[in-house]
Design a protein around this motif. Structure first.
Motif, short mmCIF file in Angstrom:
data_model
loop_
_atom_site.label_atom_id
_atom_site.label_comp_id
_atom_site.label_asym_id
_atom_site.label_seq_id
_atom_site.Cartn_x
_atom_site.Cartn_y
_atom_site.Cartn_z
N GLU C 17 0.83 -1.20 0.00
CA GLU C 17 0.00 0.00 0.00
C GLU C 17 0.87 1.26 0.00
OE1 GLU C 17 -3.82 -0.61 2.60
OE2 GLU C 17 -2.16 -1.60 3.61
N LEU C 18 2.16 1.05 0.04
CA LEU C 18 3.09 2.17 0.17
C LEU C 18 3.98 2.28 -1.07
CD1 LEU C 18 4.21 1.30 3.80
CD2 LEU C 18 2.58 3.08 3.15
N HIS C 19 4.51 3.46 -1.24
CA HIS C 19 5.45 3.68 -2.33
C HIS C 19 6.74 4.22 -1.73
CE1 HIS C 19 6.54 4.40 -6.50
NE2 HIS C 19 7.09 5.52 -6.08
N PRO C 20 7.87 3.56 -1.99
CA PRO C 20 9.11 4.00 -1.36
C PRO C 20 9.69 5.23 -2.06
CG PRO C 20 9.56 2.14 -2.78
CD PRO C 20 8.07 2.39 -2.86
N GLY C 21 10.39 6.06 -1.30
CA GLY C 21 10.92 7.30 -1.87
C GLY C 21 12.37 7.57 -1.54
N GLY C 22 13.08 6.55 -1.08
CA GLY C 22 14.51 6.74 -0.85
C GLY C 22 14.81 7.51 0.43
N GLU C 23 16.04 7.98 0.48
CA GLU C 23 16.55 8.60 1.70
C GLU C 23 15.78 9.86 2.09
OE1 GLU C 23 20.80 9.09 1.56
OE2 GLU C 23 20.74 10.64 3.10
N ALA C 24 15.57 10.02 3.38
CA ALA C 24 14.85 11.19 3.89
C ALA C 24 15.82 12.31 4.23
CB ALA C 24 14.06 10.80 5.14
N ARG C 57 5.49 6.94 0.74
CA ARG C 57 4.21 7.58 0.49
C ARG C 57 3.09 6.57 0.73
NH1 ARG C 57 1.15 9.74 -4.88
NH2 ARG C 57 -0.20 11.20 -3.80
N HIS C 58 2.10 6.99 1.48
CA HIS C 58 0.94 6.12 1.71
C HIS C 58 0.07 6.19 0.46
CE1 HIS C 58 -2.54 4.81 4.59
NE2 HIS C 58 -2.15 3.87 3.76
N ALA C 59 0.57 5.55 -0.60
CA ALA C 59 0.01 5.74 -1.94
C ALA C 59 -1.41 5.18 -2.06
CB ALA C 59 0.93 5.08 -2.96
#
Lengths: 172, 976, 108
Positions: C17-24, C57-59
């Motif tokens: 359900e999530l989309h990863p976005g790399g380093e914060a 991201r809670h896509a």
């Protein structure tokens, strides 16, 4: 042939309005214009034929009978005059299905990675149904699921597949 | 000694119902079992001990085990689309009319030509393939590989479509107990008593694990536990449900067999459970190990537990005269069970010097001979056990005597089933006393909270007495890895470790001598543990042998990695309902049905289906595309543009955000106007394009490419939420709310004016790159005067529910104008004729707008936009970057898309150097000649030069560099 | 397969359900940055074995980006928090220190 474990009914004629605004600041105005209390996080408030669902910290979804849409949008726009807000008619962007019957929850469980059994009576869960975005909440004797118009055929198909006779999840 | 009836005992068999005969067919023979039989018990009851052939040497094989670890008794099951290879006879329930076929033998199981490999076995040592097929190198591709491919693989893959349905379901529980034996059910009751939501999974159709066979009150104890659990609302008991793997954060996959035993019931055959568990209890029991003595693979040599299971559970006698060989007390249960069933227990051969526990005493009390300190030197018989030669366990195999028998029940001790524990990072410790690896409670798999989330209980935790008589002390197990201890090579070369893959003690020793010190390397070199049972039977014995050969303790060798699934899972179950129409969501526009009815040939664009063209009778796709283009250029056509992304950006800071998102200035776009815009990623590359419309003071509408809508919306939200979170702007992806129709061609205005409406469509009132709102044919519409075809064009957006209505009206009123629906390919060709770029054709993720001559769409005034900084990096400003040009083929043929223009010389790999690449290439029906766009080094400075494009055929095509705008350079057609 | 609790809607979402976005916590370098700064911003990423901060991201949910503190080796999740923070907040630091006493924040 035995009966499907749940009845899957496409729902036509609903109006839907996307409301994006600062809910803390504009909550009262929205509630007044929509005729419904602003729901708590991940909840949906319902009164008669109207519901107001919490979609995100700055987004609500007003669901109402189709013919009431223009009036509702005008009322919301008026109520939010001067407020930073976005109101959009999304009635045509959605596909809606009601899943009813004693095993309606099983249909949800086959498609959504969400614990439907733990959903509060006024809960609204945004998630996915198999490979498409969806949200569901409780209605009498089951659940209402919304997805996107373009994948309505897909959504209907996977819901019916999940409801085929004899496939209830309770162990036999 | 011969193998003689009766094979079905007169009494006993707790799982069978003798009143119901079950007919089935095996290799064409008609046989009968009874209800409750597995395939293995039914075959044994018919006196069929020979059930298969080993993979490499084609040696005769009988069943070794009675459960999921069975390496030998594998069948092809079913027919047609329901055929499945490698089905384990020991876990497959017999159903009436079942059709079984033997595997890995030709022409038949009894007379298998491949068995010649057995005589040649000295020629096939470990690593045979690696050693043999190395030289000469060209032989590999043309000689060795085809031969190996033909003989490799166990069983044959089904060819027909699987007619069964499958499904999946998500489950949630505080505690999932894997294993429905005494340990699992007890753990489930404890969790349930604490109010936890509990799911219990049992792989078999019956509850109880080993207890009912091994525990004198086993059945009653299990029944009492089940009765308790069934009475609880917070407990779900699932049989026929095999936990296949444990993954991160308590994610457990399990396969529930729903209709395996009743395929015509019309319900899904299997269900894949995707369970999220707070805590997992592994009560998965233990598996018995074989002993390594010479010819331990002859049919009739079985695990001791299997022998008593066949007797107790199915009332089947694997033989009449049984020899038990063991290094532990547990195997004595087999002797007692066999003796109870009236079978002749010839002797118990115990490798230990002493056997004085309760079980050995009970055997002595029945006058069963017990030979201590003794081992089996060799099993006699080839297709069936005929007897054993005995020796001193501590010796070199010198034969000290012999016994006639038809079954050898062996036990080399037990290994806890640690698969689930290990899948997700749980570590093992070597328990010297019990000669086993068991879960190390100090190093469990971890859950999301960093705490251990798996608890091993019962035999799975090394507590082997759990299923047995708890009150009876058992004597210690003596590790026996080779029998006898000092067996010479001749015997070790006949001691099987991996029964299916024919890996013997001598093979593992050879691997060690050849330097394979890592257990993972040895596994791959020898194929130990690579059979369908994945080392369940062979692993521990194999690594003990390897450890000895390497002269190191067993824990220093360690185990190979335990990987899911625990037992094989069909691909259909993993795919579940995602097949056929439900394989993938198909996105359909509101006019999809119309396109379908009008013969659209489809093009997939992301999940969308768009009409590529609409071939008429007698037309191929190329003809149709040409006709559609001519119709648009000569009259009027309609394109379903509903799939284009439509994202609204609104708010006091929306203009600011728009200026950051696009390379050009959007904040100064006048209300009512449209502007073509480019979007770049932060590293400068062009990622999307489209027309932006200013809707109001604080609102912009962004059109994106069809495939880009969700991605670009996500991109906008990303910057808004994570970088400029104090900016006041909202976005809304309204792509699906609208149907959009492009009406293009010199007669577009004529056509639209025929529909009643409130919009003045005249050229003066409605100029190019503006939009208007109003009614068309009674539908509220927003009309954009934008053009991707180069023709006079209006794009009309209406609510999706009215899209089809408008589309049909247009075709109704335009029939005398020869109105033509056109598809994506006509659109592509027309835009190429105009020199318009296409995201994904002219761009590939490494192209910046400057490469495409789009400097005019890059604001010089803005101090910043996403991608601006990157575009000033030295590589981006390099004058020798390939630039967009047009190409004219010299011989009138269409250049292949993607063809490279070669340069002089060769690169360091000896390949021809390149100086350009074709990005789009079509036949232009408008110009009646081929057109192409390309990226070429210094391209725009090289007008008129000829480039060479070598084709795979060896031929070289030539093309001349030209302006990329091929048609209507002045743009006079835009105004119709 | 990970589960992360979205701090914006409280939903315990699974990875699908999530989309990863790399380093914060990357700090954007705009047109004023020099080549080295910009290169570092664009390409230099941490790849620690251990404590790591990342974007998700809670896509298939509320659509919000959030940040997670996680151990890349054990997959322990120390917490999730708002994306509108330049550095991990004190309670996240405390949660990390509770399990990894030797761990030190590398920001000031």
């Amino acid at each position: 042939m035995a009966d499907a474990i749940a009845t899957v009914t496409p729902v036509e004629g609903l109006g839907m309005v996307m409301i994006r605004a600062d809910l803390t600041r504009a909550g009262n105005a929205i509630a007044e214009a929509a005729g419904l209390a602003v729901p708590e996080m991940t909840r949906i408030t319902t009164d008669g034929s109207r519901s107001l669902g919490w979609m995100s910290p700055d987004e609500l979804l007003l669901v109402l009978p189709g013919p009431e849409i223009s009036e509702a949008i005008s009322a919301l726009e008026q109520a939010l005059t001067g407020e930073h807000a976005l109101i959009a008619d999304v009635s045509d962007a959605r596909a809606v299905f009601d899943i009813t019957g004693p095993h309606a929850g099983d249909v949800i469980a086959k498609l959504c990675p969400a614990d439907a059994a733990a959903l509060p009576p006024d809960g609204l869960r945004r998630t996915r149904a198999a490979q498409t975005a969806a949200a569901f909440w409780r209605i009498e004797n089951g659940f209402r699921m919304i997805g996107f118009r373009s994948t309505a055929d897909y959504l209907g198909l996977i819901l019916r597949n999940a409801a085929i006779p004899g496939s209830q999840l309770a162990p036999n | 000694m011969t193998y003689t009836p009766p094979f079905r005992l007169a009494h006993g068999g707790r799982l069978i119902d003798r009143a119901f005969q079950v007919p089935f067919r095996f290799d064409g023979r008609h046989l009968r079992g009874v209800r409750g039989d597995t395939l293995a018990s039914a075959m044994l009851a018919n006196g069929q001990m020979l059930l298969g052939r080993s993979f490499k040497y084609h040696r005769p094989r009988g069943p070794l085990a009675s459960g999921a670890e069975e390496p030998n008794a594998l069948f092809g099951l079913g027919q047609g689309g329901r055929f499945e290879p490698n089905q384990r006879a020991t876990t497959t329930a017999l159903i009436p009319g079942m059709v079984l076929s033997s595997q890995n033998c030709w022409p038949s199981l009894d007379a298998d030509i491949g068995a010649v490999n057995n005589w040649l076995s000295p020629m096939f040592p470990a690593g045979f393939y690696y050693k043999t097929f190395m030289q000469p190198r060209p032989f590999w591709k043309h000689v060795f590989e085809p031969i190996i491919r033909r003989s490799a693989g166990l069983g044959r893959a089904p060819k027909d479509r699987d007619p069964d349905m499958y499904e999946q379901a998500y489950g949630f529980a505080d505690v999932v107990v894997v294993g429905g034996g005494i340990a699992g059910l007890t753990a489930a009751r404890e969790a349930a008593e604490q109010g936890q939501r509990v799911i219990v999974l049992e792989q078999n159709p019956v509850w109880g694990g080993r207890s009912p066979v091994d525990h004198r009150d086993g059945e009653a104890t299990i029944d009492a536990l089940l009765a308790d659990l069934r009475g609880r609302d917070n407990v779900t008991l699932r049989r026929n449900c095999m936990a296949t793997g444990l993954y991160d954060h308590g994610y457990l996959l399990a396969r529930e067999a729903l209709a395996d035993h009743d395929p015509d019931r019309g319900i899904p055959r299997q269900r894949l459970w995707r369970i999220r568990a707070g805590q997992i209890v592994t009560a998965t029991g233990a598996l018995e190990r074989p002993l390594s003595f010479a010819c331990n693979d002859v049919p009739g040599v079985m695990l001791a537990s299997a022998v008593r299971d066949f007797i107790s559970d199915y009332g089947v006698a694997p033989g009449q005269r049984i020899v038990v060989v063991t290094n532990n007390d547990d195997a004595y249960r087999t002797a007692l069970t066999a003796s109870d069933a009236g079978l002749d227990v010839v002797a118990i051969i115990d490798a230990r010097a002493d056997a004085s526990g309760d079980l050995p005493q009970a055997a002595r009390a029945r006058n069963i001979p017990i030979l201590l300190g003794t081992g089996i030197a060799k099993v006699k018989g080839s297709r069936h056990v005929e007897g054993v030669a005995l020796c001193d366990q501590s010796g070199d195999g010198t034969i000290s005597g012999g016994l006639d028998c038809d079954v050898v029940a062996m036990s080399g001790g037990w290994s806890p089933v640690v698969h689930l524990w290990s899948h997700c990072g749980g570590k093992l410790l070597w328990d010297e006393g019990q000669a086993m690896f068991r879960p190390d409670p100090a190093r469990p798999p971890l859950g999301a909270d960093g705490r251990g989330n798996v608890l091993a209980v019962g035999a799975a935790n090394g507590d082997l007495r759990c299923a047995g008589d708890l009150e009876r002390p058992e004597g210690a197990t003596m590790p026996v890895w080779v029998m006898p201890q000092h067996a010479p090579y001749k015997l070790r070369a006949k001691m099987w470790l991996d029964f299916q893959n024919d890996v013997k003690v001598s093979d593992v020793e050879l691997a060690a001598r050849e330097g394979y010190a890592s257990v993972e390397h040895t596994k791959r070199y020898t194929t130990l543990g690579m059979a369908t049972d994945q080392g369940k039977v062979s692993n521990i014995n194999g690594l003990a042998v390897l450890s000895k050969a390497l002269d190191q303790p067993i824990p220093a060798t360690g185990t190979t990695t335990f990987r899911p699934p625990y037992t094989p899972l069909t691909l259909a179950t993993i795919a579940a309902d995602a097949r056929g129409e439900a394989f993938q969501p198909l996105r359909k526009t509101p006019m999809h049905g119309w396109h379908e009815k009008h013969g659209a040939s489809w093009e997939p664009v992301g999940h969308w289906r768009r009409p590529y063209c609409y071939p008429r009778a007698g037309e191929d796709r190329h003809d149709a595309v040409n006709r559609e283009i001519k119709a648009v250029r000569g009259g009027v056509g309609t394109l379903d543009a509903s799939t284009l992304g439509k994202i609204v950006v609104k708010g006091p800071d929306a203009g600011r955000l728009m200026d950051m998102l696009y390379t050009n200035m959007m904040s100064n776009l006048a209300i009512g106007k449209c502007r073509y815009g480019l979007m770049c990623s932060e590293n400068g590359f062009l990622m999307d394009d489209g027309v932006v419309a200013r809707l109001s003071e604080d609102t912009w509408l962004c059109h994106t490419t069809t495939g880009g809508a969700d991605r670009i919306h996500g991109h906008m939200e990303d910057w808004l939420q994570c970088e400029w979170w104090d900016w006041q702007a909202y976005t809304a992806n309204l792509t699906e709310q609208y149907a959009q129709i492009a009406v293009a061609g010199p007669k577009a205005r004529d056509l639209l004016e025929r529909l009643p409406g409130s919009i003045d469509l005249s050229a003066d009132a409605f100029s190019f790159m503006t939009w208007k709102e109003g009614e068309i044919a009674g539908i509220l519409a927003r009309v954009y005067r934008i053009s991707f075809s180069g023709e006079l064009s209006y794009e009309i957006a209406v609510p999706a529910s009215r899209g089809l209505e408008l589309w049909e009206k247009l075709h109704e009123v335009g029939s005398d104008l020869d109105i033509t629906p056109y598809g994506t390919e006509a659109m592509h060709v027309m835009r190429a004729e105009k020199g318009f770029i296409m995201i994904g054709d002219e761009t590939d993720g490494t192209i910046i707008p400057q490469d495409l001559g789009l400097n005019w769409a890059i604001s010089k005034k803005k101090t910043d936009y996403i991608g601006k900084r990157a575009q000033s990096r030295s590589h981006m400003t390099d004058r020798s970057r390939w630039q967009l040009v047009g190409l004219e083929s010299l011989d009138g043929r269409v250049l292949p898309d993607g063809a490279y223009a070669v340069d002089e010389g060769r690169n360091s790999n000896g390949q021809l150097k390149t100086q350009g690449r074709v990005t789009s290439s079509y036949h232009s029906p408008t110009l009646n000649r081929p057109i192409a766009m390309a990226l070429v080094r210094h391209g725009p400075d090289r007008m008129g030069q000829v480039l060479e494009f070598p084709l795979p055929s060896g031929e070289v095509m030539k093309a001349r560099i030209c302006d990329p705008v091929f048609f209507d350079k002045e743009g006079s057609r835009l105004n119709g | 397969m990970l589960i992360l609790t979205c701090p914006y809607c409280g939903v315990q979402a699974e990875e699908t359900e999530l989309h990863p976005g790399g380093e914060a916590h990357l700090k954007r370098v705009g047109p004023e940055g020099d080549d080295a700064e910009f290169e570092s911003y664009l390409f230099a990423r941490r790849n620690p074995k251990g404590v790591h901060f990342e974007r998700w991201r809670h896509a298939y949910g509320c659509g919000k980006w959030f940040l997670a503190a996680r151990d890349t080796a054990t997959l322990q999740v120390f917490g999730t928090y708002s994306a509108q923070t330049p550095h991990p907040p004190a309670e996240i630091v405390a949660a990390i220190r509770a399990s990894r006493p030797d761990w030190q924040p590398d920001w000031t």
